[in-house]
Design an enzyme around this catalytic site. Structure first.
Site, PDB file in Angstrom:
ATOM      1  N   TYR A  46       7.213  -6.155  96.121  1.00  0.00           N
ATOM      2  CA  TYR A  46       7.333  -7.599  96.346  1.00  0.00           C
ATOM      3  C   TYR A  46       8.469  -8.263  95.572  1.00  0.00           C
ATOM      4  O   TYR A  46       8.684  -9.466  95.702  1.00  0.00           O
ATOM      5  CB  TYR A  46       6.001  -8.280  95.990  1.00  0.00           C
ATOM      6  CG  TYR A  46       4.847  -7.741  96.804  1.00  0.00           C
ATOM      7  CD1 TYR A  46       4.823  -7.913  98.189  1.00  0.00           C
ATOM      8  CD2 TYR A  46       3.801  -7.037  96.217  1.00  0.00           C
ATOM      9  CE1 TYR A  46       3.784  -7.403  98.955  1.00  0.00           C
ATOM     10  CE2 TYR A  46       2.753  -6.517  96.973  1.00  0.00           C
ATOM     11  CZ  TYR A  46       2.757  -6.715  98.333  1.00  0.00           C
ATOM     12  OH  TYR A  46       1.733  -6.207  99.102  1.00  0.00           O
ATOM     13  N   HIS A  58       6.909 -10.278 106.347  1.00  0.00           N
ATOM     14  CA  HIS A  58       6.344  -9.537 105.213  1.00  0.00           C
ATOM     15  C   HIS A  58       7.461  -9.154 104.269  1.00  0.00           C
ATOM     16  O   HIS A  58       8.494  -8.637 104.715  1.00  0.00           O
ATOM     17  CB  HIS A  58       5.590  -8.287 105.682  1.00  0.00           C
ATOM     18  CG  HIS A  58       4.468  -8.640 106.592  1.00  0.00           C
ATOM     19  ND1 HIS A  58       3.315  -9.231 106.138  1.00  0.00           N
ATOM     20  CD2 HIS A  58       4.368  -8.576 107.931  1.00  0.00           C
ATOM     21  CE1 HIS A  58       2.536  -9.496 107.172  1.00  0.00           C
ATOM     22  NE2 HIS A  58       3.148  -9.115 108.272  1.00  0.00           N
TER      23      HIS A  58
END
Ligand code: DQA
Length: 150
Positions: A26, A103
């Site tokens: 992330y 995403h």
């Protein structure tokens, strides 16, 4: 300037914890900084973003219900709900706005359960595995789609 330029940017469960999550997937940005970048990229394109994040599925559903008349497009990253929330899928269908799924991580290269998106076919595009830059691409796609209608 586009006539229809209002973009609802929606983040779901655990995305308020960016900055504490595995940076290999992330990156380092926290949600506030990510939203700041999204805001800048959106405004460069003449888009007007509004931001929403919740860890409560029903709130995410109700936010989608409320978009009628106040948004022209949706950029959404529902987090893990992507993979199993039929309720969010139904609400996205009710919202009936052009939507792009984003995403940060490469969901296809991770655990099997992340390969399924129950919202994917309701979105006209999906961007995955590009980190924050993926949001820039998603905004550009939304800009293109909204330009067709004006
Ligand atoms: C995510 C991917 C999901 O599988 C995960 O549950 C998330 C974040 C992403 O942005 O890469 O919370 O949506």
């Amino acid at each position: 300037m586009l006539a229809h330029n209002r973009i609802a940017v929606m983040h779901g469960v655990n995305l308020d914890q960016l900055g504490r999550r595995d940076s290999a997937h992330y990156g380092e940005l926290d949600l506030a900084r990510l939203e700041q970048s999204i805001g800048e990229w959106a405004r460069e394109l003449g888009l007007e973003p509004t931001f929403f994040q919740t860890n409560f599925e029903g709130e995410f559903v109700e936010h989608l219900h409320r978009l009628d008349g106040i948004a022209d497009g949706i950029l959404l990253n529902p987090g893990a709900w992507t993979h199993y929330s039929w309720a969010i899928r139904d609400a996205l269908e009710i919202a009936a706005l052009p939507a792009v799924e984003v995403h940060l991580s490469d969901v296809d290269g991770r655990e099997d359960f992340r390969r399924l998106s129950v919202i994917g076919d309701l979105c006209f595009a999906t961007v995955k595995g590009q980190g924050p830059d993926g949001y820039r691409e998603a905004l550009s796609m939304l800009h293109g789609r909204l330009s067709e209608g004006s």
